[in-house]
Motif scaffolding. Structure first.
Motif, PDB file in Angstrom:
ATOM      1  N   PHE A  20      72.810  74.420  42.128  1.00 44.05           N
ATOM      2  CA  PHE A  20      72.298  73.659  40.986  1.00 44.05           C
ATOM      3  C   PHE A  20      72.540  72.163  41.123  1.00 44.05           C
ATOM      4  O   PHE A  20      72.554  71.437  40.140  1.00 44.05           O
ATOM      5  N   ARG A  21      72.708  71.662  42.375  1.00 44.18           N
ATOM      6  CA  ARG A  21      72.950  70.236  42.602  1.00 44.18           C
ATOM      7  C   ARG A  21      71.737  69.392  42.242  1.00 44.18           C
ATOM      8  O   ARG A  21      71.871  68.317  41.674  1.00 44.18           O
ATOM      9  N   TYR A  22      70.546  69.844  42.574  1.00 41.40           N
ATOM     10  CA  TYR A  22      69.334  69.063  42.361  1.00 41.40           C
ATOM     11  C   TYR A  22      68.532  69.590  41.188  1.00 41.40           C
ATOM     12  O   TYR A  22      68.487  70.783  40.932  1.00 41.40           O
ATOM     13  N   ASP A  23      67.888  68.661  40.477  1.00 44.99           N
ATOM     14  CA  ASP A  23      66.955  69.011  39.423  1.00 44.99           C
ATOM     15  C   ASP A  23      65.631  68.361  39.785  1.00 44.99           C
ATOM     16  O   ASP A  23      65.563  67.142  39.938  1.00 44.99           O
ATOM     17  N   VAL A  24      64.588  69.161  39.976  1.00 49.45           N
ATOM     18  CA  VAL A  24      63.279  68.654  40.372  1.00 49.45           C
ATOM     19  C   VAL A  24      62.318  68.851  39.207  1.00 49.45           C
ATOM     20  O   VAL A  24      62.173  69.948  38.682  1.00 49.45           O
ATOM     21  N   SER A  25      61.654  67.744  38.816  1.00 50.27           N
ATOM     22  CA  SER A  25      60.696  67.779  37.709  1.00 50.27           C
ATOM     23  C   SER A  25      59.368  67.209  38.177  1.00 50.27           C
ATOM     24  O   SER A  25      59.342  66.179  38.861  1.00 50.27           O
ATOM     25  N   PRO A  26      58.256  67.815  37.794  1.00 51.91           N
ATOM     26  CA  PRO A  26      56.947  67.292  38.206  1.00 51.91           C
ATOM     27  C   PRO A  26      56.615  65.997  37.463  1.00 51.91           C
ATOM     28  O   PRO A  26      57.061  65.781  36.340  1.00 51.91           O
ATOM     29  N   ALA A  33      56.908  64.637  42.487  1.00 55.97           N
ATOM     30  CA  ALA A  33      58.012  65.089  41.655  1.00 55.97           C
ATOM     31  C   ALA A  33      59.121  64.047  41.654  1.00 55.97           C
ATOM     32  O   ALA A  33      59.157  63.144  42.483  1.00 55.97           O
ATOM     33  N   VAL A  34      60.017  64.201  40.713  1.00 58.85           N
ATOM     34  CA  VAL A  34      61.219  63.387  40.626  1.00 58.85           C
ATOM     35  C   VAL A  34      62.396  64.314  40.894  1.00 58.85           C
ATOM     36  O   VAL A  34      62.520  65.372  40.271  1.00 58.85           O
ATOM     37  N   ARG A  35      63.247  63.926  41.845  1.00 58.32           N
ATOM     38  CA  ARG A  35      64.414  64.746  42.183  1.00 58.32           C
ATOM     39  C   ARG A  35      65.677  64.004  41.769  1.00 58.32           C
ATOM     40  O   ARG A  35      65.924  62.883  42.177  1.00 58.32           O
ATOM     41  N   LEU A  36      66.499  64.650  40.944  1.00 61.34           N
ATOM     42  CA  LEU A  36      67.761  64.095  40.482  1.00 61.34           C
ATOM     43  C   LEU A  36      68.897  64.786  41.214  1.00 61.34           C
ATOM     44  O   LEU A  36      69.001  66.014  41.217  1.00 61.34           O
ATOM     45  N   ASP A  37      69.750  64.005  41.856  1.00 61.14           N
ATOM     46  CA  ASP A  37      70.958  64.522  42.497  1.00 61.14           C
ATOM     47  C   ASP A  37      72.071  64.440  41.460  1.00 61.14           C
ATOM     48  O   ASP A  37      72.500  63.359  41.069  1.00 61.14           O
ATOM     49  N   ARG A  38      72.535  65.571  40.994  1.00 62.78           N
ATOM     50  CA  ARG A  38      73.526  65.591  39.922  1.00 62.78           C
ATOM     51  C   ARG A  38      74.905  65.130  40.369  1.00 62.78           C
ATOM     52  O   ARG A  38      75.727  64.776  39.541  1.00 62.78           O
ATOM     53  N   TRP A  39      75.203  65.146  41.658  1.00 61.17           N
ATOM     54  CA  TRP A  39      76.510  64.685  42.140  1.00 61.17           C
ATOM     55  C   TRP A  39      76.597  63.178  42.142  1.00 61.17           C
ATOM     56  O   TRP A  39      77.616  62.601  41.801  1.00 61.17           O
ATOM     57  N   VAL A  43      68.131  59.155  41.722  1.00 62.21           N
ATOM     58  CA  VAL A  43      66.808  59.653  41.361  1.00 62.21           C
ATOM     59  C   VAL A  43      65.857  59.255  42.475  1.00 62.21           C
ATOM     60  O   VAL A  43      65.785  58.085  42.855  1.00 62.21           O
ATOM     61  N   VAL A  44      65.109  60.224  43.006  1.00 62.33           N
ATOM     62  CA  VAL A  44      64.188  59.982  44.117  1.00 62.33           C
ATOM     63  C   VAL A  44      62.786  60.419  43.683  1.00 62.33           C
ATOM     64  O   VAL A  44      62.610  61.531  43.185  1.00 62.33           O
ATOM     65  N   LEU A  45      61.803  59.537  43.906  1.00 63.16           N
ATOM     66  CA  LEU A  45      60.408  59.908  43.689  1.00 63.16           C
ATOM     67  C   LEU A  45      59.870  60.461  44.998  1.00 63.16           C
ATOM     68  O   LEU A  45      59.960  59.820  46.036  1.00 63.16           O
ATOM     69  N   CYS A  46      59.349  61.686  44.986  1.00 65.01           N
ATOM     70  CA  CYS A  46      58.845  62.296  46.213  1.00 65.01           C
ATOM     71  C   CYS A  46      57.403  62.723  46.036  1.00 65.01           C
ATOM     72  O   CYS A  46      57.038  63.271  45.014  1.00 65.01           O
ATOM     73  N   PRO A  47      56.603  62.508  47.084  1.00 69.86           N
ATOM     74  CA  PRO A  47      55.264  63.090  47.065  1.00 69.86           C
ATOM     75  C   PRO A  47      55.364  64.614  47.118  1.00 69.86           C
ATOM     76  O   PRO A  47      56.393  65.157  47.499  1.00 69.86           O
ATOM     77  N   SER A  48      54.319  65.277  46.743  1.00 67.59           N
ATOM     78  CA  SER A  48      54.362  66.738  46.659  1.00 67.59           C
ATOM     79  C   SER A  48      54.668  67.402  47.997  1.00 67.59           C
ATOM     80  O   SER A  48      55.180  68.509  48.040  1.00 67.59           O
TER      81      SER A  48
END
Length: 51
Positions: A20-26, A33-39, A43-48
């Motif tokens: 559950f380290r990462y949270d990925v939201s479209p 998507a936006v990927r949140l590293d909870r540690w 916040v990283v913006l990634c192409p699909s």
């Protein structure tokens, strides 16, 4: 609790934290998507194709 049970519980807890380290939201307005590293809070913006 016995020592093997405590070791198993510790391994399970570490695995749950890792899973559950990462949270990925479209994104709403474009593909990706936006990927949140909870540690680290990064916040990283990634192409699909990358997430």
């Amino acid at each position: 609790m016995t020592k093997p049970v405590m070791i198993l519980v510790a391994i399970a807890a570490i695995a749950a934290v890792w899973i559950f380290r990462y949270d990925v939201s479209p994104l709403q307005d474009r593909p990706g998507a936006v990927r949140l590293d909870r540690w680290t809070g990064t916040v990283v913006l990634c192409p699909s194709s990358e997430c």
